[in-house]
Design an enzyme around this catalytic site. Sequence first.
Site, PDB file in Angstrom:
ATOM      1  N   CYS A 201     -15.036-104.060  -6.752  1.00 40.36           N
ATOM      2  CA  CYS A 201     -13.837-104.902  -6.742  1.00 40.36           C
ATOM      3  C   CYS A 201     -13.640-105.582  -8.088  1.00 40.36           C
ATOM      4  O   CYS A 201     -12.511-105.763  -8.539  1.00 40.36           O
ATOM      5  CB  CYS A 201     -13.935-105.947  -5.631  1.00 40.36           C
ATOM      6  SG  CYS A 201     -13.872-105.253  -3.967  1.00 40.36           S
ATOM      7  N   CYS A 327     -14.256 -85.149  -7.739  1.00 43.42           N
ATOM      8  CA  CYS A 327     -14.335 -86.563  -7.354  1.00 43.42           C
ATOM      9  C   CYS A 327     -14.972 -87.296  -8.529  1.00 43.42           C
ATOM     10  O   CYS A 327     -14.943 -86.799  -9.657  1.00 43.42           O
ATOM     11  CB  CYS A 327     -15.106 -86.752  -6.048  1.00 43.42           C
ATOM     12  SG  CYS A 327     -16.856 -86.357  -6.137  1.00 43.42           S
TER      13      CYS A 327
END
Length: 369
Positions: A201, A327
């Site tokens: 985050c 990915c």
Amino acid sequence: MPLPPLVDPAPPLPAEEQERTLRHAVLPGLGEVGQRRLAAAHVAVIGAGGLGSPVILALAAAGVGTLTVIDDDVVELSNLQRQVLHRADDLGRPKTASAERVARGLSPTTRVRSRRERLTDGNAAELLRDVDLVVDGSDSFLTREAVAAATESLGIPLVWGALQGAAAQVTVFWSNPPRGASRVVLNDLYPTGSAHDAPSCAEAGVLGPLCLQVGGLLATEAVKLIVGAGEPLLGRILVIDAWGAVMSEVPLAASRAAVAPVSPPAVDVPEIAAAGLRSAREGGAALLDVREPWETARGVIPGSILRPLAEVLAAPAAFTGPVVVVCQAGGRARRAAEALRAAGVEATVLSGGYTAWVAATGTPAEAHA
């Protein structure tokens, strides 16, 4: 279809609590008996941060009888942009203390059990042993995997949400659902270790108001399961793009390996190095990036098709080959390539993923964001 109620109803509520929750009592699908089920329920909330904050607020206000809040952190100034449990006066104090204070102020009958410790593989099953349902609002995939493993072994439902940047996912996992419902677990969406390379985050940022939206959805799923109302998100993922104001639904089914009595033979998935990517593309291969929107926003290989892993797993036959799957580091790409090849699509994995391509080409990681 609704699932059976998760808990039996508590005895009739005190008059003051009946008045406090009157809007639930008149709500079709919930009613007085449903409110008593909420009062009898014991819910564990993992994390009292961006997602845990609105979940704790909503479940306490809804009249859930017991909340176990598990968080070992203290309040920091940067939390206040999105973690609505806490106030400036709480800086340096345990986040669990905020949960106790706020829940008590909203619902005097709600009992909050604070566990100020970090949930790990070693203590998860013990921490969650006595609860009816778990809501995971943690911000680490190591913690998420520990929570998922514990709920799977205990056979209790897991209401799950993930948020980074301005994108989010909400779903329900349950290893032992009622007869007729689908068994779906975290590993069906994110195989163990496959999402450890996602940005934190702190790196990706978090849209504060989206935390309230996602937390409200998580609390709603918990209420639905407890009282046996509505259609839970078991076998479905709600995907939110806040910047685009778009909410979409993606089906999620148990992987064949999860339900087969004997594990099927491993699918042989070829890999190519970053140095061979150009020749593969010149040979007609498309480049399929299966990372999440908050990851691809930070950088992609030019010309990539962007489809999150969940969308690929939901409908692998919708793609045509040949494709090279990408990915961040390779784990999720392999999961997608296995599904594609099982559907008859020629799929190869870019070894080392986007990280390896950046290193091989010397391209700044965010040059193509």
